[in-house]
Design a protein around this motif. Structure first.
Motif, PDB file in Angstrom:
ATOM      1  N   TYR A 107       0.838  -1.198   0.000  1.00 18.52           N
ATOM      2  CA  TYR A 107       0.000   0.000   0.000  1.00 18.52           C
ATOM      3  C   TYR A 107       0.875   1.251   0.000  1.00 18.52           C
ATOM      4  O   TYR A 107       0.643   2.190  -0.768  1.00 18.52           O
ATOM      5  CB  TYR A 107      -0.921  -0.004   1.220  1.00 18.52           C
ATOM      6  N   LEU A 108       1.894   1.255   0.863  1.00 13.55           N
ATOM      7  CA  LEU A 108       2.782   2.413   0.956  1.00 13.55           C
ATOM      8  C   LEU A 108       3.753   2.472  -0.213  1.00 13.55           C
ATOM      9  O   LEU A 108       3.934   3.522  -0.840  1.00 13.55           O
ATOM     10  CB  LEU A 108       3.559   2.372   2.271  1.00 13.55           C
ATOM     11  N   MET A 109       4.371   1.360  -0.523  1.00 12.08           N
ATOM     12  CA  MET A 109       5.375   1.333  -1.585  1.00 12.08           C
ATOM     13  C   MET A 109       4.770   1.685  -2.939  1.00 12.08           C
ATOM     14  O   MET A 109       5.400   2.370  -3.759  1.00 12.08           O
ATOM     15  CB  MET A 109       6.030  -0.053  -1.634  1.00 12.08           C
ATOM     16  N   GLY A 110       3.549   1.222  -3.184  1.00 10.80           N
ATOM     17  CA  GLY A 110       2.918   1.464  -4.482  1.00 10.80           C
ATOM     18  C   GLY A 110       2.092   2.724  -4.557  1.00 10.80           C
ATOM     19  O   GLY A 110       1.445   2.986  -5.570  1.00 10.80           O
ATOM     20  N   HIS A 111       2.113   3.555  -3.483  1.00 12.95           N
ATOM     21  CA  HIS A 111       1.313   4.787  -3.427  1.00 12.95           C
ATOM     22  C   HIS A 111      -0.146   4.506  -3.794  1.00 12.95           C
ATOM     23  O   HIS A 111      -0.768   5.226  -4.582  1.00 12.95           O
ATOM     24  CB  HIS A 111       1.894   5.851  -4.363  1.00 12.95           C
ATOM     25  N   SER A 112      -0.677   3.447  -3.229  1.00 15.16           N
ATOM     26  CA  SER A 112      -2.019   2.977  -3.594  1.00 15.16           C
ATOM     27  C   SER A 112      -3.100   4.017  -3.333  1.00 15.16           C
ATOM     28  O   SER A 112      -4.045   4.151  -4.123  1.00 15.16           O
ATOM     29  CB  SER A 112      -2.339   1.691  -2.830  1.00 15.16           C
ATOM     30  N   VAL A 140      -3.680  10.946 -20.910  1.00 12.89           N
ATOM     31  CA  VAL A 140      -2.497  10.082 -20.946  1.00 12.89           C
ATOM     32  C   VAL A 140      -2.884   8.719 -20.390  1.00 12.89           C
ATOM     33  O   VAL A 140      -3.592   8.636 -19.381  1.00 12.89           O
ATOM     34  CB  VAL A 140      -1.340  10.684 -20.117  1.00 12.89           C
ATOM     35  N   PHE A 141      -2.375   7.650 -21.020  1.00 15.20           N
ATOM     36  CA  PHE A 141      -2.827   6.303 -20.632  1.00 15.20           C
ATOM     37  C   PHE A 141      -2.258   5.834 -19.293  1.00 15.20           C
ATOM     38  O   PHE A 141      -2.743   4.863 -18.716  1.00 15.20           O
ATOM     39  CB  PHE A 141      -2.475   5.296 -21.726  1.00 15.20           C
ATOM     40  N   THR A 142      -1.232   6.499 -18.789  1.00 15.95           N
ATOM     41  CA  THR A 142      -0.608   6.079 -17.537  1.00 15.95           C
ATOM     42  C   THR A 142      -0.247   7.296 -16.698  1.00 15.95           C
ATOM     43  O   THR A 142      -0.346   8.437 -17.155  1.00 15.95           O
ATOM     44  CB  THR A 142       0.654   5.224 -17.804  1.00 15.95           C
ATOM     45  N   ASP A 143       0.149   7.050 -15.465  1.00 15.84           N
ATOM     46  CA  ASP A 143       0.531   8.126 -14.547  1.00 15.84           C
ATOM     47  C   ASP A 143       1.758   7.652 -13.778  1.00 15.84           C
ATOM     48  O   ASP A 143       1.690   6.699 -13.008  1.00 15.84           O
ATOM     49  CB  ASP A 143      -0.622   8.414 -13.573  1.00 15.84           C
ATOM     50  N   VAL A 144       2.886   8.294 -14.012  1.00 16.67           N
ATOM     51  CA  VAL A 144       4.124   7.886 -13.346  1.00 16.67           C
ATOM     52  C   VAL A 144       4.617   8.966 -12.386  1.00 16.67           C
ATOM     53  O   VAL A 144       5.801   9.059 -12.080  1.00 16.67           O
ATOM     54  CB  VAL A 144       5.225   7.551 -14.372  1.00 16.67           C
ATOM     55  N   SER A 145       3.691   9.763 -11.892  1.00 17.97           N
ATOM     56  CA  SER A 145       4.066  10.889 -11.032  1.00 17.97           C
ATOM     57  C   SER A 145       4.510  10.457  -9.642  1.00 17.97           C
ATOM     58  O   SER A 145       5.180  11.213  -8.938  1.00 17.97           O
ATOM     59  CB  SER A 145       2.904  11.876 -10.907  1.00 17.97           C
ATOM     60  N   LYS A 146       4.121   9.252  -9.229  1.00 13.79           N
ATOM     61  CA  LYS A 146       4.534   8.736  -7.920  1.00 13.79           C
ATOM     62  C   LYS A 146       5.318   7.442  -8.158  1.00 13.79           C
ATOM     63  O   LYS A 146       4.745   6.353  -8.163  1.00 13.79           O
ATOM     64  CB  LYS A 146       3.318   8.455  -7.038  1.00 13.79           C
ATOM     65  N   PRO A 147       6.615   7.529  -8.335  1.00 12.67           N
ATOM     66  CA  PRO A 147       7.401   6.331  -8.651  1.00 12.67           C
ATOM     67  C   PRO A 147       7.340   5.294  -7.528  1.00 12.67           C
ATOM     68  O   PRO A 147       7.361   5.638  -6.344  1.00 12.67           O
ATOM     69  CB  PRO A 147       8.827   6.872  -8.798  1.00 12.67           C
ATOM     70  N   GLU A 159       9.011  15.709   8.532  1.00 14.34           N
ATOM     71  CA  GLU A 159      10.364  16.260   8.466  1.00 14.34           C
ATOM     72  C   GLU A 159      11.275  15.526   7.496  1.00 14.34           C
ATOM     73  O   GLU A 159      12.284  16.077   7.050  1.00 14.34           O
ATOM     74  CB  GLU A 159      11.021  16.224   9.854  1.00 14.34           C
ATOM     75  N   LYS A 160      10.947  14.296   7.177  1.00 10.48           N
ATOM     76  CA  LYS A 160      11.876  13.440   6.418  1.00 10.48           C
ATOM     77  C   LYS A 160      11.101  12.571   5.434  1.00 10.48           C
ATOM     78  O   LYS A 160       9.933  12.256   5.663  1.00 10.48           O
ATOM     79  CB  LYS A 160      12.645  12.561   7.420  1.00 10.48           C
ATOM     80  N   ASP A 161      11.737  12.196   4.345  1.00 12.60           N
ATOM     81  CA  ASP A 161      11.122  11.316   3.355  1.00 12.60           C
ATOM     82  C   ASP A 161      11.179   9.882   3.872  1.00 12.60           C
ATOM     83  O   ASP A 161      12.053   9.091   3.510  1.00 12.60           O
ATOM     84  CB  ASP A 161      11.860  11.436   2.022  1.00 12.60           C
ATOM     85  N   ILE A 162      10.229   9.559   4.752  1.00  7.67           N
ATOM     86  CA  ILE A 162      10.175   8.237   5.361  1.00  7.67           C
ATOM     87  C   ILE A 162       8.709   7.848   5.542  1.00  7.67           C
ATOM     88  O   ILE A 162       7.860   8.714   5.798  1.00  7.67           O
ATOM     89  CB  ILE A 162      10.938   8.216   6.704  1.00  7.67           C
ATOM     90  N   TYR A 163       8.419   6.580   5.367  1.00  6.77           N
ATOM     91  CA  TYR A 163       7.029   6.104   5.398  1.00  6.77           C
ATOM     92  C   TYR A 163       6.842   5.136   6.578  1.00  6.77           C
ATOM     93  O   TYR A 163       7.720   4.320   6.870  1.00  6.77           O
ATOM     94  CB  TYR A 163       6.691   5.386   4.088  1.00  6.77           C
ATOM     95  N   PHE A 164       5.688   5.236   7.207  1.00  6.21           N
ATOM     96  CA  PHE A 164       5.386   4.377   8.352  1.00  6.21           C
ATOM     97  C   PHE A 164       4.050   3.677   8.166  1.00  6.21           C
ATOM     98  O   PHE A 164       3.080   4.281   7.697  1.00  6.21           O
ATOM     99  CB  PHE A 164       5.325   5.192   9.646  1.00  6.21           C
ATOM    100  N   SER A 215       0.125  13.046   5.429  1.00  8.26           N
ATOM    101  CA  SER A 215      -0.588  11.825   5.797  1.00  8.26           C
ATOM    102  C   SER A 215      -0.391  10.698   4.796  1.00  8.26           C
ATOM    103  O   SER A 215      -0.606   9.529   5.130  1.00  8.26           O
ATOM    104  CB  SER A 215      -2.090  12.119   5.947  1.00  8.26           C
ATOM    105  N   GLU A 216       0.026  11.019   3.565  1.00 10.52           N
ATOM    106  CA  GLU A 216       0.256   9.968   2.573  1.00 10.52           C
ATOM    107  C   GLU A 216       1.460   9.098   2.944  1.00 10.52           C
ATOM    108  O   GLU A 216       1.640   8.013   2.396  1.00 10.52           O
ATOM    109  CB  GLU A 216       0.454  10.577   1.186  1.00 10.52           C
ATOM    110  N   ARG A 217       2.273   9.592   3.873  1.00 12.80           N
ATOM    111  CA  ARG A 217       3.433   8.817   4.324  1.00 12.80           C
ATOM    112  C   ARG A 217       3.115   7.948   5.539  1.00 12.80           C
ATOM    113  O   ARG A 217       3.995   7.258   6.043  1.00 12.80           O
ATOM    114  CB  ARG A 217       4.588   9.761   4.681  1.00 12.80           C
TER     115      ARG A 217
END
Length: 307
Positions: free
Chosen positions: A110-115, A132-139, A248-253, A275-277
């Protein structure tokens, strides 16, 4: 034999007929502390998941012979008092191993795939209007080749590690007890695990060695983009630190357990900006239909073999 179930709401729609085969059953969906003593006064058997049973409760229940904890942990029962009063206490272990392992992967993907983002992008019509047929804005990245650190290598931790290895991850582990050892994965220090791993999953019990194990300073050493999941016990990871770090940091929980449950409305986790993190579930990793069925069957078996 009078059997009293104090918090049956935690069993959901799981059939409870096996209790009726053993005696007269009283089922309470929830029980607050002020109600406990009155409800167990005539009980020979108490079944509790999280309702606290004190020495005073036991002393007031003159017929009480057995306390069945419908869980692995028994910290909600005064074990010393039970032993002193000659009351058996039985728990259930291993019933939810597969369920917790599965939920660990669910939280990770869920977190890794930005579901959340991609689901909302389609449902809101943003994707339809994009042209556009796809969206790669959230790698998102593959598990293969990533370093995965497991904190707590019991049955659940080992199960997670085996699946992670099947996905092609490089496995490391930190044994919180110092007892669990294996040649299958690389043992490391907590410091190295936190600073070097891309994925960190916690599957340890809460005790004097693990309480507040991961505080702000420790979590700050995690790599940018790291994903940290707690499916062990609330209190192992500092919730105030988590609420700071996601902003504060690019980290996901991912958190399925909390220091106080249910999570208080005033918790800082409920007011983070990014909150997306942060992905939180209400202590459900153990609750697959199959796990709850195994749990009830095991509790009934504990009654049969004890009395």
């Amino acid at each position: 034999m009078n059997i009293v179930l104090l918090d049956a709401i935690t069993f959901g729609e799981t059939p409870l007929e096996c209790f009726s085969e053993l005696g007269e059953v009283e089922v309470f969906q929830t029980t607050v502390p002020e109600q406990t003593q009155q409800r167990i006064v005539n009980a020979a058997v108490i079944v509790t998941n999280k309702v606290v049973i004190t020495k005073e409760h036991m002393q007031s229940a003159k017929a009480l012979k057995l306390i069945c904890v419908a869980a692995t942990g028994t910290n909600n029962v005064d074990l010393n008092a039970a032993k002193e009063l000659g009351i058996e206490v039985k728990n259930v272990a291993g019933y939810s191993t597969d369920s917790v392992i599965q939920h660990t992967l669910s939280m990770l993907f869920y977190l890794m795939g930005h579901s959340r983002y991609y689901d909302e992008t389609v449902k809101s019509g943003t994707y339809s209007k994009s042209g556009v047929f796809t969206d790669v804005s959230k790698p998102f990245f593959e598990v293969k080749g990533k370093k995965w650190g497991v904190i707590g290598l019991g049955a659940i931790g080992r199960g997670v590690a085996n699946l992670a290895k099947a996905f092609g991850a490089e496995l490391f582990y930190y044994s919180t007890s110092g007892v669990n050892r294996t040649e299958d994965f690389q043992r490391t220090t907590l410091e190295k695990l936190l600073s070097e791993c891309d994925i960190i999953t916690i599957h340890a019990p809460l005790n004097e060695k693990t309480a507040n194990l991961l505080d702000y300073e420790q979590l700050l050493t995690c790599k940018d983009g790291a994903i940290v999941l707690n499916l062990g016990r609330g209190g192992i990871i500092n919730e105030a630190a988590v609420s700071r770090l996601v902003d504060e940091k690019d980290i996901y929980f991912g958190l399925d357990v909390f220091e106080k449950e249910p999570l208080p409305l005033e918790s800082p986790l409920l007011s983070v900006k990014n909150s997306e993190r942060l992905y939180m579930t209400p202590h459900i990793a153990w609750t697959s239909v199959e796990a709850r069925e195994k749990l009830i069957a095991s509790v009934c078996q504990n009654i049969r073999t004890t009395l």
